[in-house]
Design a protein around this motif. Structure first.
Motif, PDB file in Angstrom:
ATOM      1  N   THR A  81       0.827  -1.207   0.000  1.00  0.00           N
ATOM      2  CA  THR A  81       0.000   0.000   0.000  1.00  0.00           C
ATOM      3  C   THR A  81       0.860   1.255   0.000  1.00  0.00           C
ATOM      4  N   GLY A  82       1.923   1.244   0.790  1.00  0.00           N
ATOM      5  CA  GLY A  82       2.781   2.418   0.882  1.00  0.00           C
ATOM      6  C   GLY A  82       3.422   2.770  -0.449  1.00  0.00           C
ATOM      7  N   VAL A  83       3.996   1.779  -1.115  1.00  0.00           N
ATOM      8  CA  VAL A  83       4.636   2.032  -2.404  1.00  0.00           C
ATOM      9  C   VAL A  83       3.616   2.554  -3.413  1.00  0.00           C
ATOM     10  N   ARG A  84       2.429   1.963  -3.389  1.00  0.00           N
ATOM     11  CA  ARG A  84       1.379   2.371  -4.330  1.00  0.00           C
ATOM     12  C   ARG A  84       0.981   3.835  -4.105  1.00  0.00           C
ATOM     13  N   ILE A  85       0.891   4.263  -2.855  1.00  0.00           N
ATOM     14  CA  ILE A  85       0.524   5.654  -2.552  1.00  0.00           C
ATOM     15  C   ILE A  85       1.577   6.621  -3.108  1.00  0.00           C
ATOM     16  N   GLY A  86       2.848   6.309  -2.866  1.00  0.00           N
ATOM     17  CA  GLY A  86       3.908   7.190  -3.335  1.00  0.00           C
ATOM     18  C   GLY A  86       3.981   7.246  -4.851  1.00  0.00           C
ATOM     19  N   VAL A  87       3.905   6.090  -5.504  1.00  0.00           N
ATOM     20  CA  VAL A  87       4.013   6.049  -6.964  1.00  0.00           C
ATOM     21  C   VAL A  87       2.808   6.736  -7.616  1.00  0.00           C
ATOM     22  N   THR A  88       1.619   6.503  -7.084  1.00  0.00           N
ATOM     23  CA  THR A  88       0.425   7.143  -7.664  1.00  0.00           C
ATOM     24  C   THR A  88       0.500   8.662  -7.528  1.00  0.00           C
ATOM     25  N   THR A  89       0.928   9.138  -6.376  1.00  0.00           N
ATOM     26  CA  THR A  89       1.069  10.582  -6.172  1.00  0.00           C
ATOM     27  C   THR A  89       2.118  11.165  -7.106  1.00  0.00           C
ATOM     28  N   ALA A  90       3.250  10.486  -7.233  1.00  0.00           N
ATOM     29  CA  ALA A  90       4.324  10.976  -8.098  1.00  0.00           C
ATOM     30  C   ALA A  90       3.877  11.005  -9.562  1.00  0.00           C
ATOM     31  N   LYS A  91       3.187   9.964 -10.017  1.00  0.00           N
ATOM     32  CA  LYS A  91       2.706   9.925 -11.393  1.00  0.00           C
ATOM     33  C   LYS A  91       1.692  11.032 -11.663  1.00  0.00           C
ATOM     34  N   THR A  92       0.802  11.259 -10.712  1.00  0.00           N
ATOM     35  CA  THR A  92      -0.221  12.296 -10.890  1.00  0.00           C
ATOM     36  C   THR A  92       0.428  13.679 -10.999  1.00  0.00           C
ATOM     37  N   LEU A  93       1.389  13.960 -10.119  1.00  0.00           N
ATOM     38  CA  LEU A  93       2.072  15.251 -10.159  1.00  0.00           C
ATOM     39  C   LEU A  93       2.881  15.396 -11.451  1.00  0.00           C
ATOM     40  N   ALA A  94       3.587  14.337 -11.841  1.00  0.00           N
ATOM     41  CA  ALA A  94       4.403  14.398 -13.059  1.00  0.00           C
ATOM     42  C   ALA A  94       3.536  14.658 -14.280  1.00  0.00           C
ATOM     43  N   TRP A  95       2.396  13.985 -14.336  1.00  0.00           N
ATOM     44  CA  TRP A  95       1.495  14.169 -15.484  1.00  0.00           C
ATOM     45  C   TRP A  95       0.922  15.585 -15.484  1.00  0.00           C
ATOM     46  N   ALA A  96       0.486  16.080 -14.311  1.00  0.00           N
ATOM     47  CA  ALA A  96      -0.125  17.413 -14.225  1.00  0.00           C
ATOM     48  C   ALA A  96       0.873  18.521 -14.542  1.00  0.00           C
ATOM     49  N   LEU A  97       2.133  18.314 -14.158  1.00  0.00           N
ATOM     50  CA  LEU A  97       3.163  19.338 -14.372  1.00  0.00           C
ATOM     51  C   LEU A  97       3.911  19.144 -15.691  1.00  0.00           C
TER      52      LEU A  97
END
Length: 232
Positions: free
Chosen positions: A70-86
């Protein structure tokens, strides 16, 4: 290079900002609380306190695993969302390599690990060579007893680093004796600045949407489903 680093692979949650390749700010907590609730507020606080904007970033570096599913998934999902938005690239770094970075000046082998329950650990083997951290044995999930006997045969001093040291220190002492080296407890914990440092020199993921965690094992629910359906 301006970098945001995100680590949620264990109960340690860390975020860090680098500006022009230099450490700017870091937030780290060592409490077993919900990363999904606390991660974005921590990132927002870090930007505010350092007077930096997300639009200033050149890349996002994230701990890609292994670690808590769960922890890895939270970090990766957040990072992907920010990378895509920016519209900036994402870079994944092994959570074992990140932790091994705490021992980069040790003259010997480095064995970082996270407890994976039932006697297992996520681990790998690293060594500083020519001022660069090299992977000697690939990251894996294994029984810790088997791993300790395996690396004992190398007949070199081995530095152990882990936020779960209290669960495994006795076994390490018993199997490796004086071959085992223990750092001070402050170096047992993953540091997001080490994550950012490692991620600045790695190639970026070309397809942000295809970027995925490296769990090194199935989720418990997947394993149970496969076991229950293997003969159907």
């Amino acid at each position: 290079m301006n970098v945001l680093a995100i680590d949620t692979a264990t109960y340690v949650m860390g975020v860090a900002l680098m500006r022009d390749g230099e450490p700017l700010g870091e937030i780290v907590t060592h409490q077993k609380k919900n990363h999904s609730i606390r991660l974005m507020p921590a990132i927002q606080t870090l930007f505010k306190e350092t007077e930096m904007s997300p639009e200033d970033l050149d890349r996002i570096v994230v701990s890609q695993g292994p670690g808590s599913y769960t922890g890895v998934r939270i970090g990766v999902t957040t990072a992907k969302t920010l990378a895509w938005a920016l519209n900036i690239p994402i870079v994944g770094v092994s959570s074992m390599a990140m932790l091994a970075g705490n021992g980069r000046y040790f003259n010997g082998l480095i064995s970082p690990f996270f407890d994976a329950r039932r006697g297992q650990v996520f681990t790998g083997l690293y060594q500083n060579q020519d001022d660069s951290l090299k992977e000697i044995e690939t990251d894996r999930i294994t029984m810790h007893h088997d791993w300790l006997h395996f690396i004992k045969e190398r007949d070199e001093s081995i530095l152990f680093l882990s936020p779960d040291m209290d669960k495994h220190a006795d076994d390490i002492h018993q199997i490796l004796g004086e071959q085992a080296v223990f750092a001070s407890p402050i170096h047992y914990l993953p540091r997001p600045f080490e994550l950012a440092l490692a991620g600045m020199t790695l190639p970026v993921e070309e397809n942000t949407h295809a970027f995925s965690p490296r769990y090194h094992r199935l989720a418990e629910a997947e394993a149970k489903w496969l076991e229950a359906n293997k003969e159907k």
